[in-house]
Motif scaffolding. Structure first.
Motif, PDB file in Angstrom:
ATOM      1  N   ARG A 179     -36.267  56.409   0.599  1.00 49.85           N
ATOM      2  CA  ARG A 179     -35.280  56.852  -0.394  1.00 49.85           C
ATOM      3  C   ARG A 179     -34.735  58.210   0.017  1.00 49.85           C
ATOM      4  O   ARG A 179     -35.499  59.137   0.301  1.00 49.85           O
ATOM      5  CB  ARG A 179     -35.913  56.958  -1.791  1.00 49.85           C
ATOM      6  N   PHE A 180     -33.406  58.323   0.065  1.00 49.23           N
ATOM      7  CA  PHE A 180     -32.756  59.584   0.409  1.00 49.23           C
ATOM      8  C   PHE A 180     -32.019  60.136  -0.800  1.00 49.23           C
ATOM      9  O   PHE A 180     -31.511  59.375  -1.638  1.00 49.23           O
ATOM     10  CB  PHE A 180     -31.727  59.382   1.531  1.00 49.23           C
ATOM     11  N   LEU A 181     -31.926  61.459  -0.880  1.00 45.78           N
ATOM     12  CA  LEU A 181     -31.077  62.154  -1.844  1.00 45.78           C
ATOM     13  C   LEU A 181     -30.134  63.056  -1.063  1.00 45.78           C
ATOM     14  O   LEU A 181     -30.586  63.888  -0.269  1.00 45.78           O
ATOM     15  CB  LEU A 181     -31.914  62.995  -2.810  1.00 45.78           C
ATOM     16  N   ILE A 182     -28.807  62.886  -1.270  1.00 43.09           N
ATOM     17  CA  ILE A 182     -27.850  63.746  -0.591  1.00 43.09           C
ATOM     18  C   ILE A 182     -26.785  64.193  -1.590  1.00 43.09           C
ATOM     19  O   ILE A 182     -26.453  63.455  -2.522  1.00 43.09           O
ATOM     20  CB  ILE A 182     -27.174  63.049   0.607  1.00 43.09           C
ATOM     21  N   PRO A 183     -26.224  65.393  -1.433  1.00 47.78           N
ATOM     22  CA  PRO A 183     -25.140  65.825  -2.309  1.00 47.78           C
ATOM     23  C   PRO A 183     -23.905  64.958  -2.091  1.00 47.78           C
ATOM     24  O   PRO A 183     -23.633  64.514  -0.972  1.00 47.78           O
ATOM     25  CB  PRO A 183     -24.868  67.273  -1.865  1.00 47.78           C
ATOM     26  N   GLY A 184     -23.163  64.682  -3.168  1.00 45.62           N
ATOM     27  CA  GLY A 184     -21.950  63.892  -3.027  1.00 45.62           C
ATOM     28  C   GLY A 184     -21.388  63.471  -4.363  1.00 45.62           C
ATOM     29  O   GLY A 184     -21.891  63.851  -5.424  1.00 45.62           O
ATOM     30  N   ASP A 196     -27.594  60.983  -9.533  1.00 40.40           N
ATOM     31  CA  ASP A 196     -28.168  61.999 -10.406  1.00 40.40           C
ATOM     32  C   ASP A 196     -27.047  62.955 -10.802  1.00 40.40           C
ATOM     33  O   ASP A 196     -26.711  63.893 -10.074  1.00 40.40           O
ATOM     34  CB  ASP A 196     -29.281  62.743  -9.666  1.00 40.40           C
ATOM     35  N   GLY A 197     -26.419  62.677 -11.950  1.00 42.00           N
ATOM     36  CA  GLY A 197     -25.263  63.456 -12.379  1.00 42.00           C
ATOM     37  C   GLY A 197     -25.590  64.898 -12.691  1.00 42.00           C
ATOM     38  O   GLY A 197     -24.724  65.774 -12.566  1.00 42.00           O
ATOM     39  N   ARG A 198     -26.820  65.177 -13.097  1.00 40.93           N
ATOM     40  CA  ARG A 198     -27.189  66.553 -13.433  1.00 40.93           C
ATOM     41  C   ARG A 198     -27.099  67.459 -12.215  1.00 40.93           C
ATOM     42  O   ARG A 198     -26.654  68.610 -12.310  1.00 40.93           O
ATOM     43  CB  ARG A 198     -28.598  66.585 -14.019  1.00 40.93           C
ATOM     44  N   TYR A 199     -27.522  66.934 -11.045  1.00 46.91           N
ATOM     45  CA  TYR A 199     -27.559  67.759  -9.843  1.00 46.91           C
ATOM     46  C   TYR A 199     -26.536  67.320  -8.788  1.00 46.91           C
ATOM     47  O   TYR A 199     -26.482  67.911  -7.704  1.00 46.91           O
ATOM     48  CB  TYR A 199     -28.965  67.727  -9.235  1.00 46.91           C
ATOM     49  N   GLY A 200     -25.742  66.300  -9.074  1.00 44.45           N
ATOM     50  CA  GLY A 200     -24.726  65.858  -8.117  1.00 44.45           C
ATOM     51  C   GLY A 200     -25.308  65.262  -6.860  1.00 44.45           C
ATOM     52  O   GLY A 200     -24.822  65.535  -5.756  1.00 44.45           O
ATOM     53  N   LEU A 201     -26.334  64.423  -7.003  1.00 43.00           N
ATOM     54  CA  LEU A 201     -27.018  63.846  -5.848  1.00 43.00           C
ATOM     55  C   LEU A 201     -26.859  62.322  -5.829  1.00 43.00           C
ATOM     56  O   LEU A 201     -27.065  61.651  -6.839  1.00 43.00           O
ATOM     57  CB  LEU A 201     -28.509  64.191  -5.876  1.00 43.00           C
ATOM     58  N   ILE A 202     -26.491  61.792  -4.657  1.00 43.53           N
ATOM     59  CA  ILE A 202     -26.455  60.344  -4.455  1.00 43.53           C
ATOM     60  C   ILE A 202     -27.852  59.886  -4.059  1.00 43.53           C
ATOM     61  O   ILE A 202     -28.486  60.477  -3.180  1.00 43.53           O
ATOM     62  CB  ILE A 202     -25.461  59.970  -3.345  1.00 43.53           C
ATOM     63  N   MET A 203     -28.332  58.819  -4.699  1.00 45.21           N
ATOM     64  CA  MET A 203     -29.631  58.240  -4.352  1.00 45.21           C
ATOM     65  C   MET A 203     -29.382  57.025  -3.460  1.00 45.21           C
ATOM     66  O   MET A 203     -28.649  56.108  -3.821  1.00 45.21           O
ATOM     67  CB  MET A 203     -30.382  57.842  -5.614  1.00 45.21           C
ATOM     68  N   LEU A 204     -29.987  57.031  -2.260  1.00 44.57           N
ATOM     69  CA  LEU A 204     -29.760  56.002  -1.259  1.00 44.57           C
ATOM     70  C   LEU A 204     -31.066  55.308  -0.897  1.00 44.57           C
ATOM     71  O   LEU A 204     -32.137  55.931  -0.902  1.00 44.57           O
ATOM     72  CB  LEU A 204     -29.141  56.609   0.002  1.00 44.57           C
ATOM     73  N   ARG A 205     -30.967  54.017  -0.554  1.00 48.07           N
ATOM     74  CA  ARG A 205     -32.153  53.237  -0.200  1.00 48.07           C
ATOM     75  C   ARG A 205     -32.013  52.687   1.216  1.00 48.07           C
ATOM     76  O   ARG A 205     -30.941  52.254   1.628  1.00 48.07           O
ATOM     77  CB  ARG A 205     -32.331  52.063  -1.161  1.00 48.07           C
ATOM     78  N   LEU A 206     -33.115  52.695   1.952  1.00 46.19           N
ATOM     79  CA  LEU A 206     -33.210  52.034   3.248  1.00 46.19           C
ATOM     80  C   LEU A 206     -34.634  51.520   3.398  1.00 46.19           C
ATOM     81  O   LEU A 206     -35.559  52.290   3.635  1.00 46.19           O
ATOM     82  CB  LEU A 206     -32.865  52.995   4.388  1.00 46.19           C
ATOM     83  N   LYS A 207     -34.795  50.206   3.209  1.00 41.36           N
ATOM     84  CA  LYS A 207     -36.127  49.608   3.162  1.00 41.36           C
ATOM     85  C   LYS A 207     -36.944  50.348   2.099  1.00 41.36           C
ATOM     86  O   LYS A 207     -36.525  50.453   0.968  1.00 41.36           O
ATOM     87  CB  LYS A 207     -36.781  49.633   4.539  1.00 41.36           C
ATOM     88  N   ALA A 208     -38.096  50.902   2.469  1.00 42.22           N
ATOM     89  CA  ALA A 208     -38.911  51.617   1.490  1.00 42.22           C
ATOM     90  C   ALA A 208     -38.582  53.106   1.443  1.00 42.22           C
ATOM     91  O   ALA A 208     -39.208  53.848   0.690  1.00 42.22           O
ATOM     92  CB  ALA A 208     -40.393  51.419   1.813  1.00 42.22           C
TER      93      ALA A 208
END
Length: 399
Positions: A265-270, A251-263
């Motif tokens: 979903r994580f959002l972390i800055p990076g 998510d370039g607007r907010y600088g967030l990496i979208m991560l998946r683990l099974k079902a």
């Protein structure tokens, strides 16, 4: 004692050593996949080095059993000596020929084995040894000597690599230098590795499976995040769970990496990472809060339905909760630490359904080749070797 059936199974490392060697009494039985990194964790003096020597064939314990990927190295009728086990052993303090340069040390080992795992150029690139090739071991730092020892071991084309606490003599800066290379080896090579260590903070960076030892005995074994949520580790002060996620987008607007683990979903800055790249997250119990109902307005981005599997007392005033995330029935383990006051006020109990609010998830290293663009140098260093300070919180605030 763990129940163990002595059989050589394809795709597994099977170990059973029971008896005395000198003053060390072993009761070590475990079965783990013959891939990735298995960490043997225990305090100094618990028998880890003796176990490593038994697996390597340096010491022989009668009636022991050891099989690698379906191949028996030792049983009641068989004992392969070390040179027939195709095993490489990296010691805490590597023994290196003082008169041979880095280049000649590597070439000497490369000339003795058929290149089935990795060649000379591959080792030099993997461990960034090119600037060191003409130097003598006496001119190398502790971390550089360990990188050379790793390269020499890999050029022996082993079927199993044993690492006997190679970080124990290094300061924090040197550990930070060598840990990314251990991670890179795990990502790049189809080689099972057994790492013997006493510091869970190091092991969390690269281990896939965890075997815990105490007083010469194996107490439990399994996938890293499963054992991290076991009572023995969940009770410790800096309890955490490591989760292996996959980059799903940015998510370039907010600088967030979208991560998946099974079902889940994580959002972390990076910084932007290549989609599909693996990324390990460390989520500390102190960074997870609990709610009985979903909050409609909150700054926390990662909130998941969960079930309480166990509640473990932590000192006089806190409770550690062992959770299972139920997003899409994922079964992902997690830990949360709350005050006893909050535990009682929320009427929490084992089996109860709650919402786990993850306030912070720390990425442990960046896999080589996963950056879409180079971040600021300070940010890059922080991501490669995150600090482990305890998250500062107001001690008077209930969680």
């Amino acid at each position: 004692m763990l129940r163990f059936i002595r059989e050589a199974k394809k795709g597994y490392i099977e170990v059973a050593f029971n008896g005395s060697l000198g003053s060390i009494l072993l009761d070590t039985q475990f079965s783990v996949p013959a891939k990735g990194v298995t960490a043997i964790l225990g305090p100094p003096g618990c028998g880890k080095t003796t176990l490593a020597r038994c697996i390597a064939g340096v010491q022989r314990l009668p009636n022991g059993f050891c099989a690698i990927d379906g191949e028996i190295w030792q049983d009641e009728t068989t004992f392969r000596p070390t040179h027939l086990r195709h095993v490489a052993y990296v010691f805490r303090l590597p023994i290196l020929s003082s008169h041979l340069s880095v280049r000649h040390t590597l070439l000497y080992n490369a000339s003795k084995s058929e290149q089935t795992l990795i060649d000379f150029d591959g080792v030099v690139e993997l461990l960034a040894l090119a600037p060191l090739l003409e130097r003598l071991p006496s001119d190398l730092s502790g971390a550089e000597r360990q990188r050379l020892a790793l390269g020499r071991a890999l050029l022996g084309q082993p079927r199993l690599l044993l690492l006997d606490d190679p970080l124990i003599g290094l300061d924090r800066s040197a550990k930070c230098e060598i840990l990314p290379f251990l991670e890179r080896m795990r990502q790049t090579l189809r080689l099972p590795m057994i790492y013997f260590g006493h510091d869970i903070a190091d092991i969390e960076r690269f281990a896939d499976y965890l075997v815990m030892m105490k007083d010469g005995a194996v107490t439990t074994a399994g996938p890293l995040n499963v054992i991290q949520s076991d009572a023995a580790l969940a009770r410790r002060g800096e309890a955490a769970v490591c989760l292996d996620t996959t980059v799903g987008g940015y998510d370039g607007r907010y600088g967030l990496i979208m991560l998946r683990l099974k079902a889940v979903r994580f959002l972390i800055p990076g910084v932007p990472l290549t989609p599909g790249a693996p990324l390990r997250l460390r989520i500390a119990a102190d960074d997870v809060s609990i709610a009985r109902e979903p909050r409609h307005a909150s700054s926390i981005l990662n909130v998941f339905p969960a079930r309480i599997k166990a509640s473990l007392p932590h000192g006089e005033a806190e409770v550690t909760l062992v959770l299972t995330l139920e997003a899409g029935r994922s079964g992902v383990p997690l830990l949360a630490r709350v005050t006893r006051r909050s535990f009682d006020a929320l009427r929490l109990s084992n089996g109860g359904q709650v919402f786990a609010e993850v306030a912070r998830a720390v990425p442990l290293g960046l896999p080589s080749g996963c950056l879409q663009r180079l971040p600021h140098s300070q940010e890059h260093l922080r991501q490669l070797c995150p600090m482990r300070e305890k998250h500062q919180q107001d001690p008077n605030r209930d969680r």
